[in-house]
Design a protein around this motif. Structure first.
Motif, PDB file in Angstrom:
ATOM      1  N   GLY A  31       0.897  -1.154  -0.069  1.00  0.00           N
ATOM      2  CA  GLY A  31       0.046   0.018   0.042  1.00  0.00           C
ATOM      3  C   GLY A  31       0.851   1.344   0.296  1.00  0.00           C
ATOM      4  N   GLN A  32       0.257   2.381   0.047  1.00  0.00           N
ATOM      5  CA  GLN A  32       0.828   3.757   0.042  1.00  0.00           C
ATOM      6  C   GLN A  32       0.000   4.913   0.368  1.00  0.00           C
ATOM      7  N   TYR A  33       0.849   5.607   0.951  1.00  0.00           N
ATOM      8  CA  TYR A  33      -0.032   7.029   1.408  1.00  0.00           C
ATOM      9  C   TYR A  33       0.220   8.040   0.147  1.00  0.00           C
ATOM     10  N   MET A  34      -0.776   8.564  -0.425  1.00  0.00           N
ATOM     11  CA  MET A  34      -0.515   9.771  -1.499  1.00  0.00           C
ATOM     12  C   MET A  34      -1.004  11.151  -0.797  1.00  0.00           C
ATOM     13  N   ILE A  35      -0.150  12.051  -0.775  1.00  0.00           N
ATOM     14  CA  ILE A  35      -0.749  13.427  -0.315  1.00  0.00           C
ATOM     15  C   ILE A  35      -1.330  13.908  -1.526  1.00  0.00           C
ATOM     16  N   LEU A  36      -2.439  14.311  -1.560  1.00  0.00           N
ATOM     17  CA  LEU A  36      -3.123  14.954  -2.515  1.00  0.00           C
ATOM     18  C   LEU A  36      -3.119  16.673  -2.442  1.00  0.00           C
ATOM     19  N   SER A  37      -3.057  17.087  -1.028  1.00  0.00           N
ATOM     20  CA  SER A  37      -3.064  18.568  -0.796  1.00  0.00           C
ATOM     21  C   SER A  37      -2.750  18.525   0.824  1.00  0.00           C
ATOM     22  N   LYS A  38      -2.593  19.749   1.099  1.00  0.00           N
ATOM     23  CA  LYS A  38      -2.340  20.048   2.468  1.00  0.00           C
ATOM     24  C   LYS A  38      -2.994  19.133   3.628  1.00  0.00           C
ATOM     25  N   ASN A  39      -4.370  19.195   3.363  1.00  0.00           N
ATOM     26  CA  ASN A  39      -5.439  18.292   4.297  1.00  0.00           C
ATOM     27  C   ASN A  39      -5.908  17.176   3.730  1.00  0.00           C
ATOM     28  N   LYS A  40      -5.431  16.579   2.491  1.00  0.00           N
ATOM     29  CA  LYS A  40      -6.215  15.440   1.854  1.00  0.00           C
ATOM     30  C   LYS A  40      -5.251  14.580   1.500  1.00  0.00           C
ATOM     31  N   VAL A  41      -5.500  13.004   1.716  1.00  0.00           N
ATOM     32  CA  VAL A  41      -4.686  12.024   1.498  1.00  0.00           C
ATOM     33  C   VAL A  41      -5.366  11.124   1.076  1.00  0.00           C
ATOM     34  N   ARG A  42      -4.901  10.188   0.238  1.00  0.00           N
ATOM     35  CA  ARG A  42      -5.189   9.080  -0.418  1.00  0.00           C
ATOM     36  C   ARG A  42      -4.363   7.988   0.049  1.00  0.00           C
ATOM     37  N   ILE A  43      -5.320   6.792   0.619  1.00  0.00           N
ATOM     38  CA  ILE A  43      -4.280   5.616   1.028  1.00  0.00           C
ATOM     39  C   ILE A  43      -4.876   4.426   0.491  1.00  0.00           C
ATOM     40  N   ASP A  44      -4.019   3.779  -0.431  1.00  0.00           N
ATOM     41  CA  ASP A  44      -4.149   2.551  -1.054  1.00  0.00           C
ATOM     42  C   ASP A  44      -3.597   1.383  -0.558  1.00  0.00           C
ATOM     43  N   ALA A  45      -4.230   0.086  -0.635  1.00  0.00           N
ATOM     44  CA  ALA A  45      -3.719  -0.986  -0.146  1.00  0.00           C
ATOM     45  C   ALA A  45      -4.134  -2.022  -1.105  1.00  0.00           C
ATOM     46  N   ARG A  46      -3.472  -3.075  -1.048  1.00  0.00           N
ATOM     47  CA  ARG A  46      -3.627  -4.437  -2.079  1.00  0.00           C
ATOM     48  C   ARG A  46      -3.264  -5.637  -1.223  1.00  0.00           C
ATOM     49  N   VAL A  47      -4.088  -6.591  -1.332  1.00  0.00           N
ATOM     50  CA  VAL A  47      -3.684  -8.102  -0.870  1.00  0.00           C
ATOM     51  C   VAL A  47      -3.323  -8.898  -2.157  1.00  0.00           C
ATOM     52  N   VAL A  48      -2.127  -9.252  -1.679  1.00  0.00           N
ATOM     53  CA  VAL A  48      -1.509 -10.203  -3.088  1.00  0.00           C
ATOM     54  C   VAL A  48      -1.343 -11.435  -2.416  1.00  0.00           C
ATOM     55  N   HIS A  49      -1.463 -12.536  -3.087  1.00  0.00           N
ATOM     56  CA  HIS A  49      -1.195 -13.814  -3.002  1.00  0.00           C
ATOM     57  C   HIS A  49       0.318 -14.163  -3.365  1.00  0.00           C
ATOM     58  N   THR A  50       0.946 -14.284  -2.099  1.00  0.00           N
ATOM     59  CA  THR A  50       2.565 -14.321  -1.982  1.00  0.00           C
ATOM     60  C   THR A  50       3.129 -15.303  -3.156  1.00  0.00           C
ATOM     61  N   ALA A  51       2.341 -16.558  -3.130  1.00  0.00           N
ATOM     62  CA  ALA A  51       3.183 -17.505  -3.888  1.00  0.00           C
ATOM     63  C   ALA A  51       2.957 -17.278  -5.386  1.00  0.00           C
ATOM     64  N   THR A  52       1.866 -16.720  -5.750  1.00  0.00           N
ATOM     65  CA  THR A  52       1.652 -16.431  -7.193  1.00  0.00           C
ATOM     66  C   THR A  52       1.719 -14.998  -7.686  1.00  0.00           C
ATOM     67  N   GLY A  53       1.784 -13.999  -6.677  1.00  0.00           N
ATOM     68  CA  GLY A  53       1.847 -12.794  -7.093  1.00  0.00           C
ATOM     69  C   GLY A  53       0.531 -12.142  -7.655  1.00  0.00           C
ATOM     70  N   GLU A  54      -0.470 -12.946  -7.728  1.00  0.00           N
ATOM     71  CA  GLU A  54      -1.945 -12.668  -8.009  1.00  0.00           C
ATOM     72  C   GLU A  54      -2.276 -11.353  -6.979  1.00  0.00           C
ATOM     73  N   ILE A  55      -2.893 -10.407  -7.620  1.00  0.00           N
ATOM     74  CA  ILE A  55      -3.545  -9.292  -6.810  1.00  0.00           C
ATOM     75  C   ILE A  55      -5.048 -10.102  -6.389  1.00  0.00           C
ATOM     76  N   ILE A  56      -5.137  -9.980  -5.422  1.00  0.00           N
ATOM     77  CA  ILE A  56      -6.454 -10.673  -5.070  1.00  0.00           C
ATOM     78  C   ILE A  56      -7.796  -9.507  -4.765  1.00  0.00           C
ATOM     79  N   LEU A  57      -7.339  -8.377  -4.147  1.00  0.00           N
ATOM     80  CA  LEU A  57      -7.922  -7.370  -3.846  1.00  0.00           C
ATOM     81  C   LEU A  57      -7.133  -6.026  -3.568  1.00  0.00           C
ATOM     82  N   THR A  58      -8.121  -5.143  -4.052  1.00  0.00           N
ATOM     83  CA  THR A  58      -7.398  -3.744  -4.048  1.00  0.00           C
ATOM     84  C   THR A  58      -8.462  -2.790  -3.352  1.00  0.00           C
ATOM     85  N   LYS A  59      -7.975  -1.968  -2.458  1.00  0.00           N
ATOM     86  CA  LYS A  59      -9.250  -0.954  -1.780  1.00  0.00           C
ATOM     87  C   LYS A  59      -8.280   0.376  -1.523  1.00  0.00           C
TER      88      LYS A  59
END
Length: 143
Positions: free
Chosen positions: A1-29
């Protein structure tokens, strides 16, 4: 995941769930919101994201005939965490610094990462992650 500062007071936070054995992205939010520097509002955004992830993981688990109570566990975790931040001004800064320190470690820039971990510990002396990372990097530097 990551934090992205969009402005002084606004942020976007991303995350993903990855199946570690295959590298397949199972879920993103992701969540985006105004926090105005308020640690409690920032924590609420984190909570919203983790609960959304937990709900998604539960759906995946149910599809695989496994039952989980991640949403309940997540809500309990954030209720406890909310008590511990108690309007700590450094909470938001520490979240961004932690992301920066981890990126530096991933890039092999251990000296710079140590500097950031030290800033985190200075801002939040009870930060256990910073303490552990400083110890690991100190041991790494000795070898």
């Amino acid at each position: 995941g990551q934090y992205m500062i969009l402005s002084k007071n606004k942020v976007r936070i991303d995350a993903r769930v990855v199946h570690t054995a295959t590298g397949e992205i199972i879920l993103t939010k992701q969540v985006t919101g105004d926090f105005g520097g308020d640690p409690e509002k920032f924590l609420e955004l984190e909570k919203e994201l983790v609960i959304a992830l937990a709900q998604g993981i539960e759906k995946v688990a149910k599809a695989m005939n496994q039952s989980m109570t991640l949403e309940q566990l997540t809500k309990g975790y954030f209720n406890e965490k909310s008590k511990s931040i108690d309007k700590r001004e450094a909470y938001v800064e520490v979240q961004f610094l932690t992301a920066e320190a981890l990126e530096l470690e991933d890039a092999g820039k251990f000296d710079k990462a140590q500097e950031i971990w030290q800033k985190i510990r200075d801002a939040d002396p009870n930060n256990e992650v910073a303490q552990v990372r400083l110890e690991v990097l100190d041991n790494f530097a000795m070898n």
